[in-house]
Write a protein that holds these residues in place. Sequence first.
Motif: not given
Lengths: 310, 300
Positions: A188-192, A308, A310, B142, B144
């Motif tokens: 679930g951690v964003p790709r970015i 989280e 983010y 964005k 990060n």
Amino acid sequence: MTSTPLPQTEVLGAIRRRQRRSLLDRGAAMLLGAAAASSIIITVGIVMVLAIESSTFFGEVGILTFLTDTVWTPLFADARFGILPLVTGTLVTTAVALAVAMPIGTIVAIWLSEYAPHGVREVLKPALELLSAVPTVVYGYFALLFVTPLLQKLMPELPTFNMLGAGIVMGIMIIPYVSSLSEDAMRGVPRILREGAYAMGANKLLTALKVVYPAALSGIGSAYVLAISRAVGETMIVAIAAGMQPNLTLDPTQPAATITAFIVQVSLGDLPHGSVGYQSIFAAGVVLFVLTLGFNIAGYRLRKRFREAY
Amino acid sequence: MVTHCTLADAQDSAPSRPITNLLRRATPTMTPHEVGADPVTDQIPAIADIKVQLRNFGFAYGSNQVLKDLNVAFENKKVTALIGPSGCGKTTLLRSFNRMHDLYPGNRYTGEILLLPDRINLVAPDVSPTEMRMRLSMVFQKPNPFPKSIFENVAFGLRMRGVRDKARIREKVEQSLRDAALWDETKDRLHKPAYDLSGGQQQRLCIARALAVDPEIVLFDEPTSALDPTATLRIEELIDSLRNRVTIIIVTHNMQQAQRIADWTGFLYLGSMVEFDRTEKVFTNPGNKLTEQYITGRFG
């Protein structure tokens, strides 16, 4: 364009139909509400039964004695009711199980989430989850008849019943609880965030350990808490493989009884209902309840703290 | 200043570029390739001090050829903006420089991206993306920041590069935060989580993180698209202050932004570099009909 107004009767009919529907709506809402309430009612009921039944016990044994006495022998003629040996038994087996499940489960989760090819993960994850579908009785015998004899080859003086073997097997059982939930959290951690780490020159391992793992910590923390609750509440494995004698020790190579194992022993035993010995299982149940509740609250706090962002 | 003049002169005296002339007659519905354009090296404006050069560079995801035959050069320590309508490949091009595409399957690079002065082809199969990324930094669409403290965010790249000396890390973190115009706001809370910062501050933190490793090129991927106008302005001022210190390539949707901060502007359309020139030239006297229509807002 002109339109003929609806006849009065039709309008009234529509209103009536709507009223009927709203009645149906309300009925459905009540039914759903009742279903939701039932879980709360059952929980409250359990707590009440525990409180009432244990209050008869605490009428005969003081709470202070219960919490501080170091001997637990409710089945003996000279009965003593110190819960500590059962608590240490529970905590030691839980600690052994976590020492197995947390590192292995976390490593498996990291591998599944960051390294495994898509196809492999789709097969391996459900396969791993089967580990927790094995009946715990089977695990109990696995601990008693396979793991303990194996351990005895390394430690010849290890007794047949011991907390180490039971704890290790319990750990194996809860690996999927840790790995599956942790993997979900890490994926679930964003790709970015991952790309940010790679762009800074991190390799796969450092990205996983330094960025993905801490970013998923709240989810991973919940996985750990669930694993702890599962280990504290586990009954069959410890009842079969850890021995049934209450034993105040922190040494995992010793036999000992856990709270759950004691409850099983008494429920299946021949103590007359209503006797202090019998009532003691409710007091033990309260302690178990408080322990699990405590871990859950700690987990909840932890989750909020590392939410989280983010 | 001297280089500036030379460059401008070189620009003026350069023979009219055949590609651009060809394309001038193109209609927006035609791709540069359809009009028979054959991008060759003389499309590259005469840049004396080149930092990175594309030679017949192309990129495909699976069977989808996203970028075709790009031949451009980016001037050392200047700001180059890449503009173009959505899906034109500008972000894909930016992410080719630091091999971000390597993280996902199905990527295929062709041609060369040469990093000067050592003329390393960044997209060569035998060049390790991890090692190559050590020389570049990237700032994303964005903010990060990593789930770490402000200090550790900036120190991250240094630690990745094996820097252990604490005094040096501290010094570098402070310098980078100063360069990113974030020092005054963060000096009293360096060890607080980066997520406590506002969006604009987080983006400046990401810039500090990118600068801390002394990159040769900083890649900006629409760095202000998630920010409000005030925060955007601060980022633009920041990029402006980095001119003449580091080579910057920035993808932007905002043409005013390109005009404000870029020395060079490249206009990409359907994966081809339609026009690449000095920013003021592109925006005041575009050499190509497509460019003109795009910058005047007639499509895109």
